[in-house]
Design an enzyme around this catalytic site. Structure first.
Site, PDB file in Angstrom:
ATOM      1  N   CYS A   2       0.810  -1.214   0.000  1.00 31.55           N
ATOM      2  CA  CYS A   2       0.000   0.000   0.000  1.00 31.55           C
ATOM      3  C   CYS A   2       0.848   1.271   0.000  1.00 31.55           C
ATOM      4  CB  CYS A   2      -0.890   0.042   1.228  1.00 31.55           C
ATOM      5  SG  CYS A   2      -1.818  -1.436   1.526  1.00 31.55           S
ATOM      6  N   ARG A  27       4.878   0.174  -5.929  1.00 30.61           N
ATOM      7  CA  ARG A  27       4.862  -0.612  -4.690  1.00 30.61           C
ATOM      8  C   ARG A  27       3.937  -1.828  -4.792  1.00 30.61           C
ATOM      9  NH1 ARG A  27       6.509   2.621  -0.002  1.00 30.61           N
ATOM     10  NH2 ARG A  27       5.147   1.390   1.313  1.00 30.61           N
ATOM     11  N   TRP A  75      -3.109  -2.622  -1.337  1.00 31.06           N
ATOM     12  CA  TRP A  75      -2.736  -4.001  -1.698  1.00 31.06           C
ATOM     13  C   TRP A  75      -3.505  -4.885  -0.723  1.00 31.06           C
ATOM     14  CZ3 TRP A  75      -0.190  -8.221   0.563  1.00 31.06           C
ATOM     15  CH2 TRP A  75       0.336  -9.161  -0.323  1.00 31.06           C
ATOM     16  N   ASN A 101      -1.806   1.980   5.974  1.00 27.99           N
ATOM     17  CA  ASN A 101      -0.907   0.887   5.562  1.00 27.99           C
ATOM     18  C   ASN A 101      -0.638   0.043   6.796  1.00 27.99           C
ATOM     19  OD1 ASN A 101      -0.740   2.203   3.158  1.00 27.99           O
ATOM     20  ND2 ASN A 101       1.470   2.567   3.219  1.00 27.99           N
ATOM     21  N   GLY A 102      -0.583  -1.278   6.631  1.00 34.00           N
ATOM     22  CA  GLY A 102      -0.288  -2.142   7.777  1.00 34.00           C
ATOM     23  C   GLY A 102      -1.473  -3.034   8.086  1.00 34.00           C
ATOM     24  N   GLU A 487      17.845 -17.233  -8.088  1.00 33.70           N
ATOM     25  CA  GLU A 487      17.420 -15.877  -8.438  1.00 33.70           C
ATOM     26  C   GLU A 487      16.852 -15.829  -9.858  1.00 33.70           C
ATOM     27  OE1 GLU A 487      16.752 -13.314  -6.944  1.00 33.70           O
ATOM     28  OE2 GLU A 487      16.940 -11.662  -8.363  1.00 33.70           O
ATOM     29  N   LYS A 491      13.086 -14.650 -10.747  1.00 34.82           N
ATOM     30  CA  LYS A 491      12.785 -13.571 -11.701  1.00 34.82           C
ATOM     31  C   LYS A 491      11.738 -14.043 -12.706  1.00 34.82           C
ATOM     32  CE  LYS A 491      13.943 -10.839 -10.142  1.00 34.82           C
ATOM     33  NZ  LYS A 491      14.615 -10.788  -8.899  1.00 34.82           N
ATOM     34  N   GLU A 494       8.138 -14.603 -11.098  1.00 35.21           N
ATOM     35  CA  GLU A 494       7.382 -13.448 -10.611  1.00 35.21           C
ATOM     36  C   GLU A 494       6.859 -12.559 -11.732  1.00 35.21           C
ATOM     37  OE1 GLU A 494       9.599 -10.907  -7.905  1.00 35.21           O
ATOM     38  OE2 GLU A 494      11.432 -11.312  -8.987  1.00 35.21           O
ATOM     39  N   HIS A 510      18.689 -36.405  -7.412  1.00 32.17           N
ATOM     40  CA  HIS A 510      18.016 -36.806  -6.163  1.00 32.17           C
ATOM     41  C   HIS A 510      16.512 -36.526  -6.224  1.00 32.17           C
ATOM     42  CE1 HIS A 510      21.888 -37.691  -4.472  1.00 32.17           C
ATOM     43  NE2 HIS A 510      22.315 -36.516  -4.887  1.00 32.17           N
ATOM     44  N   LYS A 609       6.301  -4.113  -4.045  1.00 33.18           N
ATOM     45  CA  LYS A 609       7.727  -3.779  -4.004  1.00 33.18           C
ATOM     46  C   LYS A 609       8.243  -3.751  -2.575  1.00 33.18           C
ATOM     47  CE  LYS A 609      11.578  -2.665  -5.880  1.00 33.18           C
ATOM     48  NZ  LYS A 609      12.279  -3.814  -6.483  1.00 33.18           N
TER      49      LYS A 609
HETATM   50  C1  F6R Z   1      12.082 -10.301  -6.033  1.00 38.59           C
HETATM   51  C2  F6R Z   1      11.904  -9.310  -5.008  1.00 38.59           C
HETATM   52  C3  F6R Z   1      11.553  -9.770  -3.635  1.00 38.59           C
HETATM   53  C4  F6R Z   1      12.344  -8.970  -2.598  1.00 38.59           C
HETATM   54  C5  F6R Z   1      11.870  -9.326  -1.186  1.00 38.59           C
HETATM   55  C6  F6R Z   1      12.695  -8.613  -0.135  1.00 38.59           C
HETATM   56  O1  F6R Z   1      12.401  -9.707  -7.270  1.00 38.59           O
HETATM   57  O2  F6R Z   1      12.018  -8.147  -5.231  1.00 38.59           O
HETATM   58  O3  F6R Z   1      11.774 -11.136  -3.480  1.00 38.59           O
HETATM   59  O4  F6R Z   1      13.696  -9.250  -2.757  1.00 38.59           O
HETATM   60  O5  F6R Z   1      10.532  -8.979  -1.046  1.00 38.59           O
HETATM   61  O6  F6R Z   1      12.610  -7.238  -0.306  1.00 38.59           O
HETATM   62  P1  F6R Z   1      13.660  -6.264   0.354  1.00 38.59           P
HETATM   63  O7  F6R Z   1      14.976  -6.527  -0.297  1.00 38.59           O
HETATM   64  O8  F6R Z   1      13.138  -4.891   0.056  1.00 38.59           O
HETATM   65  O9  F6R Z   1      13.706  -6.589   1.816  1.00 38.59           O
END
Ligand code: F6R
Length: 614
Positions: A2, A27, A75, A101-102, A487, A491, A494, A510, A609
């Site tokens: 949010c 976000r 959100w 927010n929260g 990673e 990517k 997501e 395995h 985000k």
């Molecule tokens: C993936 C991504 C998330 C963040 C995770 C932690 O592309 O962005 O997996 O890495 O939510 O976020 P931060 O680094 O802001 O604590």
């Protein structure tokens, strides 16, 4: 997650609010709304499900005005994305409007109490419960809004960043925070409010970050006043933010994610600049130098993080263990905080977070603090909650990351971890000088090598078109490249919504090898390093089962490039810095597959985000 924006001053609030909401889109959200007090002191709420552009279209049919207003992107947590659940929420008399927010954890008990007093609810949110509680306290005790908010916040359990408009006081916004960030921008006879500084920086660089359980009374033509929920006065500490507005724009790129992938040569340089001396023979990561006694005396390091930052932590473990010979554990912050970990003052915690606001990582830091551990933060967002909660730390300095999928933040985190490991091993006097100098020199070469990979963007885009059919992907790597495989898979899933898993290559036999058939794309990180022959064997095992191999190889490779169905050539580097090279083609691959599939790359479904709820 949010987003919050607020304005009070002498200008029209609406253009500032709508622009702010657009800047907060990154976000992640699923509905949006605005509340304004107009020149006749009428309080109006406008909200819609969906994008901010839909809210804008909806409001364009209304006649609106006012110099005091708040806006929100929601959100969904409690209740589906819908107009009724979107914020702002009115109080029952429609004299107050709140954005939040929260999460209010005890909302259900409060809701029952309010229901018994005759209140009814328009939404299924915890937020509406909070504004009705505030209103109830205000009316039944005949209190000013500020005092009602104080009493209500003493009653709630949970996290909040809130802003409230009161029809009876059009000259004032009341805002408060606990474990969810809130920034107040101080302009010329005007104030701004943001869940982060992004929507504010265009107007002012003077900000105040609200602390937990503080309430801001933001009043036209009055200095900013801050009190705690227990009514103790607090002095606003005014900070200067250094953020370039152009960093918040896409420029000529179709998406922020692509822009941020392409920014990496520069962002990596910014990350090391000032930390490696001009002669390339010394590293000064000041936080390590300033706290070297504490760090050198550590029994072990525990890295806590989530998602991409956790992957960077896995690489950090290998860097710190090999350079410094200090044991390192890497923990998901969300698990660490709830499993009563064995931890005391002999431990050092490294909390890694791009946003600096991730609720689980912040909670892990708070937990470790109570056990006396020393806390080191590695964050990107300057002034965010985690850097403020830690004992010391280093910023990644890669600039704002807007695309939801983390790219340049990851390479920045790995770089800071490499600098940390090198600085500490030098202080510990265990690294050979030739290795120390060679690694520093290579770190300086990485930006140029990243540029070489980026030149292959078109080739990777063409390759991506072949794989849009896929429902599954496997990513394999070993050693320093195992976390990169994780990673790469993250990517892809997501932003393209293709199921993808990362494994250490030798783990295939395995279990996961059962998944291999002639439709399964397998991305193998097979650069020229000490595990090359081992990875070659793993590739043969997949080939024998007709899996489609996409290999990342080192330029000049003559073996794996011949066996693979497709390959991408990468410049050679040191084995321990390889993730800074191998991550880039995987980011591009995920990006282009998602674009081919027509996905919303910068704001993928269900993702946020800044994950400010646990
Ligand atoms: C993936 C991504 C998330 C963040 C995770 C932690 O592309 O962005 O997996 O890495 O939510 O976020 P931060 O680094 O802001 O604590």
């Amino acid at each position: 997650m949010c987003g919050i924006i607020g304005y009070i001053g002498n200008n029209d609030a609406y253009p500032i609010l709508i622009k702010g909401l657009k800047l907060l889109e990154y976000r992640g959200y699923d509905s949006a709304g605005i509340a304004l007090i107009n020149n006749e002191n009428l309080l109006s709420v406008y909200k819609t499900k969906g994008k901010v552009s839909e809210l804008e279209t909806f409001i364009s049919q209304k006649n609106i005005s006012g110099t005091t207003g708040i806006g929100h992107t929601r959100w969904a947590t409690h209740g589906e994305p819908s107009q009724a659940n979107a914020h702002p929420h009115y109080s029952s008399t429609e004299t107050l409007a709140l954005i939040h927010n929260g999460i209010i954890e005890n909302y259900s008990a409060i809701k029952e109490k309010l229901k018994a007093k005759g209140y009814s609810f328009q939404s299924t949110t915890d937020t509406e419960v909070l504004i009705l509680l505030i209103e109830h306290i205000k009316i039944s005790n005949n209190l000013d809004l500020l005092n009602a908010v104080q009493l209500a916040l003493q009653e709630v359990i949970g996290t909040y960043a809130i802003a409230i408009l009161d029809k009876e006081r059009p000259d004032r916004i009341i805002a408060a925070r606990k474990s969810s960030p809130l920034v107040i921008g101080i302009g010329n006879q005007e104030f701004f409010l943001g869940s982060d500084a992004t929507p504010i920086i265009e107007y002012t660089d003077k900000v105040v970050y609200l602390e937990d359980e503080e309430i801001a009374v933001i009043q036209k033509n009055e200095p900013l006043k801050i009190v705690t929920i227990n009514n103790e006065p607090s002095n606003p500490a005014i900070k200067k933010i250094e953020l370039d507005i152009s960093q918040l724009e896409k420029g000529n790129y179709p998406h922020f994610m692509l822009k941020e992938i392409f920014e990496q040569p520069e962002s990596l340089f910014n990350c090391i600049r000032g930390r490696i001396n001009a002669d390339n023979n010394h590293i000064a990561l000041s936080a390590v130098i300033d706290h070297k006694e504490k760090l050198l005396a550590a029994r072990r390091f525990i890295i806590v993080a989530c998602g991409t930052s956790w992957h960077a932590g896995l690489i950090g473990k290998q860097l710190i263990e090999s350079f410094c010979r200090i044991p390192v554990e890497v923990e998901y912050a969300s698990e660490f905080r709830y499993r009563n970990p064995v931890i005391d003052e002999k431990d050092v915690i490294i909390a890694i977070s791009q946003s600096g606001e991730t609720a689980d990582t912040l909670a892990a830091v708070e937990l470790a603090k109570t056990r006396g551990a020393f806390i080191y933060g590695i964050c990107n967002a300057v002034g965010s909650s985690i850097p403020r909660a830690t004992d010391t730390g280093s910023y990644t300095h890669v600039g704002p990351e807007i695309g939801v999928a983390s790219t340049k933040a990851f390479t920045g985190q790995v770089t800071v971890l490499a600098l940390l490991a090198l600085t500490l091993s030098k202080e510990k006097k265990i690294i050979e000088n030739s290795i120390f100098l060679e690694t520093i020199k290579e770190l300086y070469n990485i930006p140029e090598k990243m540029k070489e990979i980026l030149e292959q963007n078109e080739k990777i885009a063409a390759l991506s078109q072949i794989f849009t059919y896929a429902h599954n992907f496997i990513y394999l790597g070993r050693g320093y490249n195992f976390p990169v495989a994780l990673e790469g898979a993250l990517k892809l899933k997501e932003i393209s919504y293709i199921h993808a898993e990362g494994y250490p290559a030798a783990e295939m036999k395995h279990g996961p090898i059962a998944l291999i058939d002639n439709e399964m794309p397998v991305v193998v990180i097979a650069t020229n390093n000490s595990l090359y022959d081992k990875v070659l064997s793993n590739i043969q095992e997949i080939k024998a089962r007709k899996g489609k191999i996409i290999a990342l190889v080192t330029k000049g490779d003559k073996i794996i490039s011949q066996i693979a169905d497709f390959y991408i050539e990468l410049p050679a580097t040191l084995e321990n810095l390889d993730p800074l090279i191998t991550a880039i083609p995987l980011q591009l691959l995920a990006y282009h597959i998602a674009v081919c599939k027509g996905m919303d790359v910068d704001q993928p479904r269900n993702l946020a985000k800044s994950v400010t709820v646990e």
